[in-house]
Design an enzyme around this catalytic site. Structure first.
Site, PDB file in Angstrom:
ATOM      1  N   GLY A  46     120.812   3.068  69.842  1.00  0.00           N
ATOM      2  CA  GLY A  46     121.226   3.313  71.211  1.00  0.00           C
ATOM      3  C   GLY A  46     122.571   3.690  71.099  1.00  0.00           C
ATOM      4  N   SER A  48     126.360   2.383  70.661  1.00  0.00           N
ATOM      5  CA  SER A  48     126.931   0.901  70.099  1.00  0.00           C
ATOM      6  C   SER A  48     127.922   0.426  71.352  1.00  0.00           C
ATOM      7  CB  SER A  48     127.530   1.051  68.696  1.00  0.00           C
ATOM      8  OG  SER A  48     128.517   1.819  68.800  1.00  0.00           O
ATOM      9  N   CYS A  78     120.890   1.391  63.151  1.00  0.00           N
ATOM     10  CA  CYS A  78     121.876   2.718  63.709  1.00  0.00           C
ATOM     11  C   CYS A  78     122.762   1.978  64.773  1.00  0.00           C
ATOM     12  CB  CYS A  78     120.812   3.709  64.725  1.00  0.00           C
ATOM     13  SG  CYS A  78     121.544   5.292  64.587  1.00  0.00           S
ATOM     14  N   ARG A 105     131.138   6.084  62.611  1.00  0.00           N
ATOM     15  CA  ARG A 105     129.997   6.450  63.723  1.00  0.00           C
ATOM     16  C   ARG A 105     129.734   7.673  63.417  1.00  0.00           C
ATOM     17  NH1 ARG A 105     131.735   4.476  69.421  1.00  0.00           N
ATOM     18  NH2 ARG A 105     130.076   5.164  69.740  1.00  0.00           N
ATOM     19  N   ILE A 133     119.685   9.621  63.642  1.00  0.00           N
ATOM     20  CA  ILE A 133     119.890  10.403  64.900  1.00  0.00           C
ATOM     21  C   ILE A 133     121.407  10.094  65.213  1.00  0.00           C
ATOM     22  CG2 ILE A 133     119.432  10.532  67.264  1.00  0.00           C
ATOM     23  CD1 ILE A 133     116.421   9.418  66.758  1.00  0.00           C
ATOM     24  N   ARG A 134     122.274  11.037  65.223  1.00  0.00           N
ATOM     25  CA  ARG A 134     123.620  10.496  65.328  1.00  0.00           C
ATOM     26  C   ARG A 134     123.989   9.345  64.515  1.00  0.00           C
ATOM     27  NH1 ARG A 134     126.705  12.834  69.061  1.00  0.00           N
ATOM     28  NH2 ARG A 134     127.522  10.852  69.820  1.00  0.00           N
ATOM     29  N   HIS A 169     116.472   5.036  61.900  1.00  0.00           N
ATOM     30  CA  HIS A 169     115.515   4.545  62.971  1.00  0.00           C
ATOM     31  C   HIS A 169     113.985   3.868  62.260  1.00  0.00           C
ATOM     32  CE1 HIS A 169     117.859   5.039  66.723  1.00  0.00           C
ATOM     33  NE2 HIS A 169     118.476   5.795  66.032  1.00  0.00           N
ATOM     34  N   GLU A 171     111.965   2.213  63.257  1.00  0.00           N
ATOM     35  CA  GLU A 171     110.913   2.179  64.308  1.00  0.00           C
ATOM     36  C   GLU A 171     110.381   3.422  64.969  1.00  0.00           C
ATOM     37  OE1 GLU A 171     114.172   2.192  64.740  1.00  0.00           O
ATOM     38  OE2 GLU A 171     114.684   3.024  66.514  1.00  0.00           O
TER      39      GLU A 171
HETATM   40  N1  LIG Z   1     120.776   6.594  67.318  1.00  0.00           N
HETATM   41  C1  LIG Z   1     121.913   5.789  67.581  1.00  0.00           C
HETATM   42  O1  LIG Z   1     121.754   4.550  67.693  1.00  0.00           O
HETATM   43  C2  LIG Z   1     122.989   6.517  67.429  1.00  0.00           C
HETATM   44  C3  LIG Z   1     124.402   5.461  67.313  1.00  0.00           C
HETATM   45  C4  LIG Z   1     125.300   6.077  68.233  1.00  0.00           C
HETATM   46  N2  LIG Z   1     125.951   7.443  67.822  1.00  0.00           N
HETATM   47  C5  LIG Z   1     126.690   5.231  68.190  1.00  0.00           C
HETATM   48  O2  LIG Z   1     127.690   5.336  67.739  1.00  0.00           O
HETATM   49  O3  LIG Z   1     126.463   4.179  68.818  1.00  0.00           O
END
Ligand SMILES: NC(=O)CC[C@H](N)C(=O)O
Length: 194
Positions: A46, A48, A78, A105, A133-134, A169, A171
């Site tokens: 999500g 952080s 993540c 991050r 994802i990011r 991820h 999940e």
């Molecule tokens: N998919 C994710 O959980 C991304 C983490 C988000 N970029 C963060 O720094 O919290």
């Protein structure tokens, strides 16, 4: 095994499905009291900063530290990995400060914000399809941390005793072997509690 998924923000339902597929009873956790009945806790992906803020607001920080001190397993994916870390690059404050590692991050930059790849993971037989994802990277780990997987020489999954963390991820695919690995950790921890 009864495993909770911290449901303050992020990919909760997907983890619940994964944990159930791995043979556990899975519940969304919104209140601190709910930790008591759990054998393990997932902190999902999500954002952080948001998850950390909500954990402070609803007084989850110390109860989760206590949960971990009792040897009960935590799995951060993540953003959840970032929340577990002792140190976050470029930030003065971390969140739970449980796992001896420094994380970076959004480590993959704009071009590769999201991608998938097959990863070898220590303790799991065949490679796992990993969705990033990011995603964060683990830049440095302490002596008590076991590196479970790397991608282009960077650490993307690690374990420190009862703590498991991955950058991607697990999940978001229908391959739930990493959830099964975590449920096994919970089973072992429960066996050593009695
Ligand atoms: N998919 C994710 O959980 C991304 C983490 C988000 N970029 C963060 O720094 O919290």
């Amino acid at each position: 095994m009864k495993i909770g998924v911290l449901a303050l923000q992020g990919a909760v339902a997907e983890h619940i499905r994964g944990l159930e597929a791995a043979g556990a009873e899975a519940v969304a956790v919104k209140r601190v009291e709910e930790l008591d009945s759990l054998d393990g806790l997932v902190i999902p992906g999500g954002e952080s900063t948001t998850i950390g803020k909500l954990m402070r607001k609803y007084d989850f920080i110390d109860p989760i530290r206590k949960f971990s001190a009792e040897g009960k397993p935590l799995f951060g994916t993540c953003a959840g990995l970032i929340v577990l870390a002792d140190r976050i690059e470029g930030q003065d404050d971390a969140h739970l400060e449980l796992m001896d590692m420094t994380v970076q991050r959004n480590a993959f930059g704009r071009q590769r914000e999201s991608f998938e790849t097959d990863l070898d993971i220590k303790g799991i037989d065949e490679p796992i399809r990993a969705v990033f994802i990011r995603a964060p990277l683990i830049k440095e780990v302490g002596a008590g941390v076991d590196v479970l997987s790397t991608y282009k020489d960077e650490i993307v999954a690690a374990r420190q005793n009862n703590l498991l963390a991955c950058s991607f991820h697990p999940e978001l695919t229908d391959d739930y072997r990493l959830h099964a690995y975590f449920v096994d950790m919970a089973r072992e921890a429960a066996a050593s509690r009695v």
